[in-house]
Design a protein around this motif. Structure first.
Motif, PDB file in Angstrom:
ATOM      1  N   ASN A 172       0.827  -1.219   0.000  1.00 16.18           N
ATOM      2  CA  ASN A 172       0.000   0.000   0.000  1.00 16.18           C
ATOM      3  C   ASN A 172       0.856   1.262   0.000  1.00 16.18           C
ATOM      4  O   ASN A 172       0.557   2.233  -0.694  1.00 16.18           O
ATOM      5  CB  ASN A 172      -0.935   0.010   1.212  1.00 16.18           C
ATOM      6  N   SER A 176       0.826   3.930  -2.919  1.00 15.19           N
ATOM      7  CA  SER A 176       0.446   5.297  -2.586  1.00 15.19           C
ATOM      8  C   SER A 176       1.539   6.284  -2.984  1.00 15.19           C
ATOM      9  O   SER A 176       1.253   7.391  -3.472  1.00 15.19           O
ATOM     10  CB  SER A 176       0.163   5.392  -1.084  1.00 15.19           C
ATOM     11  N   SER A 246      -0.967   6.603   2.163  1.00 17.03           N
ATOM     12  CA  SER A 246      -1.736   5.544   2.838  1.00 17.03           C
ATOM     13  C   SER A 246      -2.573   6.089   4.001  1.00 17.03           C
ATOM     14  O   SER A 246      -2.886   5.381   4.946  1.00 17.03           O
ATOM     15  CB  SER A 246      -0.807   4.423   3.319  1.00 17.03           C
ATOM     16  N   PHE A 252      -5.516   2.379  -0.819  1.00 20.44           N
ATOM     17  CA  PHE A 252      -4.184   2.131  -0.255  1.00 20.44           C
ATOM     18  C   PHE A 252      -4.068   2.602   1.200  1.00 20.44           C
ATOM     19  O   PHE A 252      -2.974   2.681   1.743  1.00 20.44           O
ATOM     20  CB  PHE A 252      -3.112   2.831  -1.097  1.00 20.44           C
ATOM     21  N   ASN A 254      -3.887   2.642   5.117  1.00 19.42           N
ATOM     22  CA  ASN A 254      -3.352   1.645   6.046  1.00 19.42           C
ATOM     23  C   ASN A 254      -3.880   1.772   7.479  1.00 19.42           C
ATOM     24  O   ASN A 254      -3.436   1.036   8.362  1.00 19.42           O
ATOM     25  CB  ASN A 254      -1.819   1.742   6.094  1.00 19.42           C
ATOM     26  N   SER A 594       2.498   5.186   6.888  1.00 21.77           N
ATOM     27  CA  SER A 594       3.619   4.823   6.006  1.00 21.77           C
ATOM     28  C   SER A 594       4.874   4.499   6.825  1.00 21.77           C
ATOM     29  O   SER A 594       5.981   4.511   6.300  1.00 21.77           O
ATOM     30  CB  SER A 594       3.916   5.953   5.008  1.00 21.77           C
TER      31      SER A 594
END
Length: 673
Positions: A172, A176, A246, A252, A254, A594
């Motif tokens: 992801n 991203s 993300s 994407f 998270n 991230s």
């Protein structure tokens, strides 16, 4: 025939990248897992009494080909991935996790291990054998060997879920990162940016069949923009894009994945009898407990924060001249560069011509020769996974020591950042010392089409030395068993060799040997070298607080599960980083989604180890400084530390080298005088 299941008929048994096909991986994994399971069964079915040799040692050497194929696959998935490889990774990860769980929860195998472990006092094992036996036994216990069948099954499912979800986290972040780019058509919007960087942006635009310039979130593109772009609105736009990686509520994102990963880790820790995941992890680290880690981080925070505040006040004064009343995080790099130039008359673009990549590489090769007697010869007959990669044969006293792969430039299939990894471990068996295959992966600016070579910022110079420090740790490995070899040490010890090597970049005596203009060969002037040395601690307070913020956040993610149930990821992040924040917090951005180090990589409940290892590296380099930075006797002692891998307790290794435990004062003295 599947090449991955055969003995590689290549120089030094190197990976045959040129003939490996994506479709080879899944069947190879299945076949090699079956073969490895048969090796385990042979241990279990052996009717002889369990011994170190017929249980512990055979287990230590089992699955060699599977390990090598795993290294090849997952390294490709980081450095040269594509949709097909990512799909295979999603299929392979749970299969490998299931295989690992099957071994670690094999009751008959564990009973044999336990029998050998319980009788260890009867035998005179050498130090490395004792370490292998202890680590093997602990590894099985920490993987659930003492659990009942129901709990073993639960742990197995947790482990499989963790492997798949952490892989998805990284995919992801990469997606991203690649999804965003800024297309700029008016050159006025690029005021302040050096010509070399503009050429890079223009080439990026051409690759996308666009006119003008393109800036991406890849670090060699993003960092120079934030450092030099005078257009504050565009800096803000880029910073927001970077901070939303993300974290945008798209495919994407998270945020939910982070909560799922942390819940799974907490469940794993509880199942194994630990208060939380941090306690589980730290049992096997030098630091031992979350309390000790947080005390360590807070001690540094108290010392560093006044320096950081003073540094930010200097930047704010500069920004105020430009009419900026409230400085933001996206102003930091721009005004830090201005201040650095004012204080030291230095900027990266002035220095870059003196640091062409090939010269920096030759310098680090030369340093490895000076300290450890290593030489490097490029090999064009060894297969590579991308045309940018180079392979070197490393020798010591004329004898083969290791292979070294170097991969320096960014591309779409490569994750951001820099790292060292390996394709093959070192070990000794039946009188043969099987040598390692080591790799360094970075993301430096590519050479331009007008024949300008890759020119490194000074920070990129230190990055190369950092990763090469890890590589030396791997290349010098000289242990009996693969699981104790090279960088297979306690996680908060692993950054010592990398951070140690960075120190040489600031030594005038060493800089003069390689900092030469790529056109004129003129040595970097003494006043610039002096400024580099003086600038070593520039923004050290800010950087320290930034690292401490990451470490404190990581430790709280893995100890404060109850807060995660009540707070969003953004709220949690803000709560636990507030003590280290030096700029206003932007509610549109978050770094956790991230934060690959702890949610994809191996730094869960371990990010503090960067600062922990800084104490070690400052203390170790101080030892060299006091006796000469190329002192051969001290280098020989340090080489023993590096080559010993995980065969001894790291503090014992360090004391054997230094003569005493490391002192935090060495770091404070280096950082703040």
């Amino acid at each position: 025939m599947n090449i991955l299941t055969e003995n590689f008929n290549t120089p030094y048994h190197s990976a045959p990248f040129n003939i490996i096909k994506n479709e080879d991986f899944l069947p190879a994994f299945k076949e090699l897992i079956k073969k490895s399971e048969e090796e385990i069964e042979s241990i279990v079915n052996n009717s002889e009494a369990p011994t170190f040799e017929n249980v512990i040692e055979i287990l230590a050497y089992s699955g060699e080909q599977l390990d090598m194929v795993s290294h090849i696959f997952f390294n490709l998935n980081s450095a040269e991935t594509n949709d097909e490889l990512q799909q295979i990774a999603q299929e392979v990860s749970p299969i490998l996790t299931e295989y690992s769980s099957k071994i670690s929860q094999n009751e008959a195998l564990f009973n044999k291990i336990k029998k050998v472990y319980d009788e260890k006092e009867k035998y005179n094992y050498n130090e490395e054998q004792q370490m292998l036996l202890n680590e093997t036994y602990k590894g099985f216990v920490r993987s659930g060997a003492l659990l009942n069948e129901k709990d073993k099954e639960t742990l197995k499912k947790i482990s499989m879920d963790l492997s798949v979800k952490s892989l998805q986290f990284g995919q992801n972040v990469l997606a991203s990162t690649n999804a965003y780019f800024k297309h700029i058509t008016h050159k006025d919007d690029l005021a302040g940016i050096p010509n070399a960087i503009l050429e890079q942006y223009a080439e990026e635009a051409k690759e996308r069949n666009l006119e003008g310039w393109v800036v991406t979130l890849q670090y060699p593109s993003y960092i120079p923009f934030m450092t030099y772009a005078e257009n504050r609105e565009l800096r803000k736009e880029m910073a927001l894009a970077n901070g939303k990686k993300s974290f945008s509520g798209d495919e994407f994102d998270n945020q939910n994945l982070i909560k799922e990963l942390l819940q799974l880790k907490q469940q794993k820790a509880a199942l194994l009898g630990y208060k939380d995941y941090a306690h589980y992890v730290l049992e096997e680290r030098m630091a031992k407990s979350p309390t000790k880690v947080l005390d360590f981080l807070n001690e540094l925070l108290i010392k560093a924060k006044p320096y950081a505040n003073k540094e930010i006040d200097e930047l704010k004064a500069l920004a105020k001249i430009d009419g900026i009343e409230t400085m933001q995080i996206y102003d930091h790099a721009f005004y830090a560069e201005k201040l650095r130039k004012a204080k030291f008359d230095l900027n990266d673009e002035e220095l870059k011509p003196y640091f062409p990549l090939h010269q920096v590489q030759e310098a680090v090769f030369g340093l490895a020769n000076e300290l450890f007697g290593l030489t490097f010869e490029e090999r064009n007959d060894i297969s590579k996974y991308h045309e940018d990669v180079k392979v070197y044969e490393v020798k010591e006293n004329g004898e083969y020591k290791s292979l070294l792969y170097v991969d320096y430039f960014p591309r779409k299939g490569k994750r951001a950042g820099a790292w060292m990894t390996s394709y093959k471990n070192q070990y000794k068996r039946e009188g043969i010392n099987s040598r390692p295959h080591i790799s360094i992966v970075c993301n430096f600016s590519k050479p331009t089409k007008d024949t300008t070579p890759s020119l490194l910022t000074f920070q990129e110079v230190t990055t190369l030395f950092h990763e090469f420090g890890h590589a030396i740790h791997g290349m010098l490995a000289n242990t009996q068993y693969p699981s104790l070899s090279g960088t297979s040490v306690k996680w908060d010890f692993v950054e010592l060799p990398s951070q140690f090597l960075e120190n040489f970049c600031y030594e005038p005596e060493f800089l003069r040997t390689f900092a030469k203009h790529y056109i004129t060969s003129e040595i970097l002037p003494d006043d610039k070298i002096e400024k580099i040395e003086q600038s070593k601690n520039f923004m050290e307070g800010y950087q320290t607080l930034r690292q401490l913020g990451f470490g404190i956040l990581d430790m709280n993610y893995h100890t404060k599960g109850e807060d995660l149930e009540k707070l969003s990821i953004k709220e949690f992040e803000d709560k636990y980083t507030s003590v280290t924040q030096l700029y206003p917090v932007n509610q549109e951005t978050a770094m956790s989604p991230s934060f690959s180090h702890i949610f994809q990589g191996g730094y869960s409940a371990g990010y503090y180890s960067y600062k922990w290892a800084e104490v070690l590296d400052a203390d170790a380099f101080q030892y060299f400084k006091e006796n000469g930075i190329f002192n051969s006797e001290i280098a020989a002692k340090y080489k023993i530390l590096l080559s010993s891998g995980g065969t001894k307790d790291p503090m014992e290794l360090y004391k054997n080298f230094r003569g005493s435990e490391p002192k935090v004062e060495s770091l404070l003295k280096r950082a703040f005088g």
